[in-house]
Design a protein around this motif. Structure first.
Motif, PDB file in Angstrom:
ATOM      1  N   LYS A  15       7.973  40.297 -62.649  1.00 30.70           N
ATOM      2  CA  LYS A  15       9.143  40.063 -61.810  1.00 30.70           C
ATOM      3  C   LYS A  15       8.966  38.740 -61.062  1.00 30.70           C
ATOM      4  O   LYS A  15       7.898  38.466 -60.520  1.00 30.70           O
ATOM      5  CB  LYS A  15       9.341  41.208 -60.830  1.00 30.70           C
ATOM      6  CG  LYS A  15      10.597  41.083 -59.966  1.00 30.70           C
ATOM      7  CD  LYS A  15      10.821  42.338 -59.126  1.00 30.70           C
ATOM      8  CE  LYS A  15      11.246  43.518 -59.983  1.00 30.70           C
ATOM      9  NZ  LYS A  15      11.632  44.699 -59.170  1.00 30.70           N
ATOM     10  N   TYR A  21      17.552  31.273 -57.258  1.00 29.99           N
ATOM     11  CA  TYR A  21      17.673  31.868 -58.594  1.00 29.99           C
ATOM     12  C   TYR A  21      17.796  33.384 -58.454  1.00 29.99           C
ATOM     13  O   TYR A  21      17.213  33.984 -57.542  1.00 29.99           O
ATOM     14  CB  TYR A  21      16.433  31.558 -59.447  1.00 29.99           C
ATOM     15  CG  TYR A  21      16.267  30.099 -59.781  1.00 29.99           C
ATOM     16  CD1 TYR A  21      16.934  29.530 -60.856  1.00 29.99           C
ATOM     17  CD2 TYR A  21      15.416  29.297 -59.018  1.00 29.99           C
ATOM     18  CE1 TYR A  21      16.769  28.192 -61.172  1.00 29.99           C
ATOM     19  CE2 TYR A  21      15.247  27.957 -59.323  1.00 29.99           C
ATOM     20  CZ  TYR A  21      15.930  27.408 -60.402  1.00 29.99           C
ATOM     21  OH  TYR A  21      15.771  26.087 -60.708  1.00 29.99           O
ATOM     22  N   GLN A  24      14.392  37.643 -61.690  1.00 35.55           N
ATOM     23  CA  GLN A  24      14.164  37.773 -63.128  1.00 35.55           C
ATOM     24  C   GLN A  24      13.061  38.800 -63.357  1.00 35.55           C
ATOM     25  O   GLN A  24      12.007  38.748 -62.706  1.00 35.55           O
ATOM     26  CB  GLN A  24      13.735  36.426 -63.727  1.00 35.55           C
ATOM     27  CG  GLN A  24      14.756  35.317 -63.568  1.00 35.55           C
ATOM     28  CD  GLN A  24      16.039  35.609 -64.329  1.00 35.55           C
ATOM     29  OE1 GLN A  24      16.016  35.978 -65.505  1.00 35.55           O
ATOM     30  NE2 GLN A  24      17.163  35.463 -63.637  1.00 35.55           N
ATOM     31  N   SER A  25      13.292  39.717 -64.274  1.00 36.80           N
ATOM     32  CA  SER A  25      12.265  40.717 -64.584  1.00 36.80           C
ATOM     33  C   SER A  25      12.333  41.094 -66.049  1.00 36.80           C
ATOM     34  O   SER A  25      13.390  41.012 -66.681  1.00 36.80           O
ATOM     35  CB  SER A  25      12.432  41.969 -63.712  1.00 36.80           C
ATOM     36  OG  SER A  25      13.655  42.620 -64.031  1.00 36.80           O
ATOM     37  N   ASN A  26      11.187  41.497 -66.565  1.00 37.39           N
ATOM     38  CA  ASN A  26      11.131  41.926 -67.957  1.00 37.39           C
ATOM     39  C   ASN A  26       9.913  42.816 -68.116  1.00 37.39           C
ATOM     40  O   ASN A  26       8.944  42.713 -67.350  1.00 37.39           O
ATOM     41  CB  ASN A  26      11.043  40.724 -68.900  1.00 37.39           C
ATOM     42  CG  ASN A  26      11.504  41.064 -70.297  1.00 37.39           C
ATOM     43  OD1 ASN A  26      11.850  42.206 -70.597  1.00 37.39           O
ATOM     44  ND2 ASN A  26      11.524  40.068 -71.184  1.00 37.39           N
ATOM     45  N   ILE A  41       9.017  31.159 -67.511  1.00 37.96           N
ATOM     46  CA  ILE A  41      10.187  31.158 -66.635  1.00 37.96           C
ATOM     47  C   ILE A  41       9.955  30.248 -65.426  1.00 37.96           C
ATOM     48  O   ILE A  41      10.820  29.432 -65.058  1.00 37.96           O
ATOM     49  CB  ILE A  41      10.511  32.592 -66.157  1.00 37.96           C
ATOM     50  CG1 ILE A  41      10.894  33.485 -67.339  1.00 37.96           C
ATOM     51  CG2 ILE A  41      11.636  32.565 -65.116  1.00 37.96           C
ATOM     52  CD1 ILE A  41      12.171  33.088 -68.034  1.00 37.96           C
ATOM     53  N   SER A  52      19.230  31.653 -67.752  1.00 43.33           N
ATOM     54  CA  SER A  52      18.973  33.094 -67.741  1.00 43.33           C
ATOM     55  C   SER A  52      18.819  33.653 -69.146  1.00 43.33           C
ATOM     56  O   SER A  52      19.581  33.325 -70.054  1.00 43.33           O
ATOM     57  CB  SER A  52      20.109  33.825 -67.031  1.00 43.33           C
ATOM     58  OG  SER A  52      19.909  35.228 -67.108  1.00 43.33           O
ATOM     59  N   ARG A  53      17.808  34.494 -69.307  1.00 44.47           N
ATOM     60  CA  ARG A  53      17.555  35.152 -70.583  1.00 44.47           C
ATOM     61  C   ARG A  53      18.065  36.591 -70.590  1.00 44.47           C
ATOM     62  O   ARG A  53      17.773  37.345 -71.510  1.00 44.47           O
ATOM     63  CB  ARG A  53      16.048  35.184 -70.874  1.00 44.47           C
ATOM     64  CG  ARG A  53      15.421  33.825 -71.144  1.00 44.47           C
ATOM     65  CD  ARG A  53      13.901  33.968 -71.163  1.00 44.47           C
ATOM     66  NE  ARG A  53      13.239  32.830 -71.731  1.00 44.47           N
ATOM     67  CZ  ARG A  53      13.024  31.683 -71.108  1.00 44.47           C
ATOM     68  NH1 ARG A  53      13.470  31.522 -69.877  1.00 44.47           N
ATOM     69  NH2 ARG A  53      12.383  30.698 -71.710  1.00 44.47           N
ATOM     70  N   LYS A  54      18.813  36.950 -69.561  1.00 40.55           N
ATOM     71  CA  LYS A  54      19.180  38.347 -69.366  1.00 40.55           C
ATOM     72  C   LYS A  54      19.816  38.978 -70.596  1.00 40.55           C
ATOM     73  O   LYS A  54      19.403  40.041 -71.059  1.00 40.55           O
ATOM     74  CB  LYS A  54      20.129  38.475 -68.170  1.00 40.55           C
ATOM     75  CG  LYS A  54      20.496  39.928 -67.860  1.00 40.55           C
ATOM     76  CD  LYS A  54      21.364  40.020 -66.614  1.00 40.55           C
ATOM     77  CE  LYS A  54      21.700  41.478 -66.298  1.00 40.55           C
ATOM     78  NZ  LYS A  54      22.548  41.607 -65.095  1.00 40.55           N
ATOM     79  N   GLU A  57      17.492  39.090 -73.610  1.00 43.98           N
ATOM     80  CA  GLU A  57      16.395  40.033 -73.414  1.00 43.98           C
ATOM     81  C   GLU A  57      16.865  41.484 -73.427  1.00 43.98           C
ATOM     82  O   GLU A  57      16.048  42.396 -73.499  1.00 43.98           O
ATOM     83  CB  GLU A  57      15.683  39.733 -72.083  1.00 43.98           C
ATOM     84  CG  GLU A  57      14.887  38.437 -72.134  1.00 43.98           C
ATOM     85  CD  GLU A  57      14.316  38.055 -70.777  1.00 43.98           C
ATOM     86  OE1 GLU A  57      13.421  37.203 -70.748  1.00 43.98           O
ATOM     87  OE2 GLU A  57      14.780  38.615 -69.754  1.00 43.98           O
TER      88      GLU A  57
END
Length: 336
Positions: A15, A21, A24-26, A41, A52-54, A57
């Protein structure tokens, strides 16, 4: 600063909270992957190039292919074939991966998997073409701007020199040539299709889609509105081709031969089996026709390309050996 925390027995969550920004988390199966993702990131944020890769992802390759089938493939020429190819990829393990996590190594693994199954190089390349186009569309049209195309950097299977199968002559005076046997095995409707293919070098789809409205018997030409290269062309017709056309009855549908691509394929298989000819496809007739243009005419390679519709002259250069004897004669000062 990124925080890496364990989630359950086999998951690690990365996270990132940074001013200016969104958070962001994954989640990853390995801690090292979570750390690498966080570094990437943060590096992009530092350089001011973060995107953003939301969506990438949260979308699997399977789901992306579903959308590709619905929105993009209907605009292609070979809709059924491309749909089957895309659905076959969905059955692969790679389809379970999220778009943002697919790397060149995954594409390499997919290629090796297909090679180990004995799949031909060109078939694998067609699979890769679908995947490559999917990544491009996702990045440009679906809001996944962060995606890079992993297919571009993957090693592609090396293509062989292409099929060189030709109709074989009779082996003795008591035997018939493959062409004679094939034509005898063809039904009345299919025989002129085979003869026309050998005379014109047209592709199966071009013959199947040919209509009388696009035939000019007086001008000795055939207009092909749709070709494999997605471009139209007008091809000249030889006296033999004109003769074949004049012998065909007109159909109310306007179709010259009245056979679909699939019907041609089925008829070819039946005729080949009845004639007891091995390893001969309808497309081999195009190779035979092109070979004869080099052997039996003085047309140069560009003129032949106008007839056959080859856009890449490299494909035609493999036929030039058929004129080696003519070159020897010209070196000796002889004319042919």
């Amino acid at each position: 600063m990124a925080t890496i925390s364990k989630r359950g027995k086999h998951q690690w969550q990365a996270k990132i909270r940074r001013k200016g920004y969104p958070v962001q988390s994954n989640t990853f199966e390995r801690k090292i992957d979570a750390e690498q993702w966080a570094r990437d990131i943060e590096n992009e944020m530092d350089r001011g190039v973060f995107v953003s890769r939301k969506e990438a992802e949260s979308t699997t390759l399977y789901e992306a292919l579903d959308r590709f089938i619905d929105e993009y493939i209907p605009n292609l020429k070979m809709v059924a074939n491309e749909t089957r190819r895309a659905k076959a990829i969905q059955a692969r393990e790679i389809a379970s991966l999220y778009m943002a996590t697919i790397r060149t190594k995954h594409i390499a693994e997919f290629i090796k998997e297909r090679e180990d199954e004995g799949v031909k190089p060109n078939t694998i390349r067609l699979d890769l073409a679908i995947l490559s186009r999917l990544f491009e569309v996702a990045a440009t049209d679906w809001g996944m701007e962060s995606l890079s195309n992993p297919v571009k950097r993957a090693r592609k299977p090396k293509l062989n020199g292409g099929r060189t199968r030709r109709l074989q002559p009779a082996q003795s005076k008591d035997e018939k040539s493959e062409e004679e046997r094939l034509l005898e095995a063809c039904g009345e409707k299919f025989r002129p299709v085979v003869q026309f293919a050998i005379e014109t070098a047209m592709r199966r789809a071009e013959i199947a889609n040919l209509t009388w409205a696009n035939i000019d018997l007086k001008g000795k030409t055939a207009y092909l509105a749709e070709t494999k290269n997605m471009t139209e062309r007008t091809t000249p017709l030889s006296p033999a081709a004109i003769g074949i056309l004049k012998g065909i009855p007109r159909r109310i549908t306007g179709s010259v031969f009245g056979m679909s691509e699939n019907a041609i394929t089925i008829a070819m298989r039946r005729a080949r089996e009845e004639a007891e000819i091995n390893d001969l496809t309808f497309h081999d007739l195009r190779h035979e026709a092109t070979s004869r243009l080099f052997e039996n005419t003085d047309l140069d390679i560009l003129e032949i390309a106008e007839i056959t519709g080859h856009k890449n002259l490299q494909m035609l250069k493999r036929y030039t050996h058929l004129r080696t004897n003519r070159l020897a004669d010209r070196l000796a000062g002889e004319k042919r």
